[in-house]
Design an enzyme around this catalytic site. Structure first.
Site, short mmCIF file in Angstrom:
data_model
loop_
_atom_site.label_atom_id
_atom_site.label_comp_id
_atom_site.label_asym_id
_atom_site.label_seq_id
_atom_site.Cartn_x
_atom_site.Cartn_y
_atom_site.Cartn_z
N CYS A 95 33.66 47.41 38.99
CA CYS A 95 32.80 48.57 38.37
C CYS A 95 33.72 49.80 38.09
O CYS A 95 33.44 50.29 39.53
CB CYS A 95 31.69 48.89 38.27
SG CYS A 95 30.39 49.69 37.56
N CYS A 116 36.10 50.27 32.17
CA CYS A 116 35.49 50.13 31.84
C CYS A 116 35.16 48.44 32.09
O CYS A 116 35.98 47.82 31.42
CB CYS A 116 33.85 50.36 31.19
SG CYS A 116 32.77 48.93 31.18
N1 DGL Z 1 31.20 47.34 33.64
C1 DGL Z 1 30.87 49.03 34.48
C2 DGL Z 1 32.18 49.90 34.36
O1 DGL Z 1 33.47 48.82 34.84
C3 DGL Z 1 29.98 49.38 33.60
C4 DGL Z 1 29.06 49.18 32.36
C5 DGL Z 1 27.56 50.00 32.43
O2 DGL Z 1 27.06 49.30 33.32
O3 DGL Z 1 27.50 50.81 31.86
O4 DGL Z 1 32.31 51.18 34.49
#
Ligand code: DGL
Length: 291
Positions: A103, A213
């Site tokens: 993440c 993301c």
């Molecule tokens: N998948 C996450 C990232 O790479 C974040 C998505 C979220 O929870 O807003 O930042």
């Protein structure tokens, strides 16, 4: 209070199940045969997990989707950090030998604290600004990411370090991760959101788009369709999986077991995520509910 044997989906993690049942018996398995932990705010990290599986087919994997506390992208760094600490503790209870923070938002806000608190290796993911700057032909790069990632000092340092003479245009994407969580990859709402986020970057001349993301790689086909063939799309999931491999290998933590590794899935959100996770992972999975 949930008992330890309840905490591990048995069908998925036979190696660990044996260890749990051997109560009072010294753990015989060396750390390198322990699983690798991976977490994200939702299902996005599966885009990284798939690369890890390709790179390290024999490793056991434990994936945690923190959907009950998502999205992270519009929360305070403190909130995300607390979740990251909680999820790491949970993974360590399952004897992971290393943690992949799949993440971007959690990496930029929390990985320094995680490294200071816990004695296992952490591998994070950050928007692929460096590969994008290497790939751009016209020197203009666009970054799609969460608002929190774009605000973070880690992201600003990244740009400062690598952006010599090039332009990096950024775009926060509220609402986009929720579309991926709902597997709404091509719905009118997803198209409208992407149009709103992608168009300004393309109008500013970006010829390279960074998926900053881990949810966005699942939207790559739609991004390709909307941005056109001439645009380069940068997803760092594969590079992260290579880094995981290097980090484990350097510490002698690659598994010595033969045969394919297992994968176990957990969520702090609704168990209905089972359908989504099965579809994104490519096989039917059982998802445990975190305490
Ligand atoms: N998948 C996450 C990232 O790479 C974040 C998505 C979220 O929870 O807003 O930042």
């Amino acid at each position: 209070m949930i008992s330890k044997s309840e905490m591990i989906p048995k069908r998925e993690m036979n190696g660990l199940e044996m260890m749990e049942e051997g109560k009072g018996v010294t753990m015989k398995t060396a750390a390198n045969d322990n699983p690798l932990g991976v977490f994200d705010s939702g299902v996005g990290g599966v885009s990284v997990l798939r690369w890890i599986r390709r790179q390290l087919p024999r490793e056991d994997l434990i994936y945690v989707s923190d959907a009950g506390y998502a999205p992270y992208g519009n929360r305070s760094p403190h909130y995300v950090e607390e979740r990251a600490v909680y999820l790491t503790r949970f993974l360590l209870e399952h004897r992971v030998k290393a943690v992949v923070v799949a993440c971007n938002t959690a990496t930029v806000t929390s990985i320094a604290r995680l490294r200071s608190l816990f004695p296992v290796p952490f591998i994070g993911i950050e928007p692929g600004v460096k590969p994008a700057l290497a790939a751009t032909a016209n020197g203009i790069v666009g970054v799609l990411a969460t608002t929190e990632t774009l605000k973070s000092s880690s992201f600003h340092n990244l740009i400062h370090r690598f952006c010599k003479g090039a332009r990096v245009e950024v775009q926060g994407c509220p609402g986009l991760m929720e579309q991926v969580e709902a597997m709404a990859f091509t719905t009118p709402k997803t198209r409208a959101l992407l149009d709103r986020y992608l168009t300004p970057l393309l109008e500013k001349g970006a010829d390279t788009i960074v998926l900053g993301c881990t949810h966005y790689p699942f939207l790559a086909p739609l991004i390709r369709e909307m941005a056109g063939e001439g645009i380069r799309i940068i997803d760092t999931g594969e590079a992260v999986s290579r880094q995981v491999c290097r980090a484990l290998s350097a510490r002698g933590l690659l598994t010595s077991r033969e045969g394919p590794g297992a994968a176990a899935f957990w969520t702090s959100g609704s168990p209905t995520v089972e359908t989504v996770l099965s579809s994104l992972w490519g096989e039917s999975v059982t998802v445990g509910r975190m305490p």
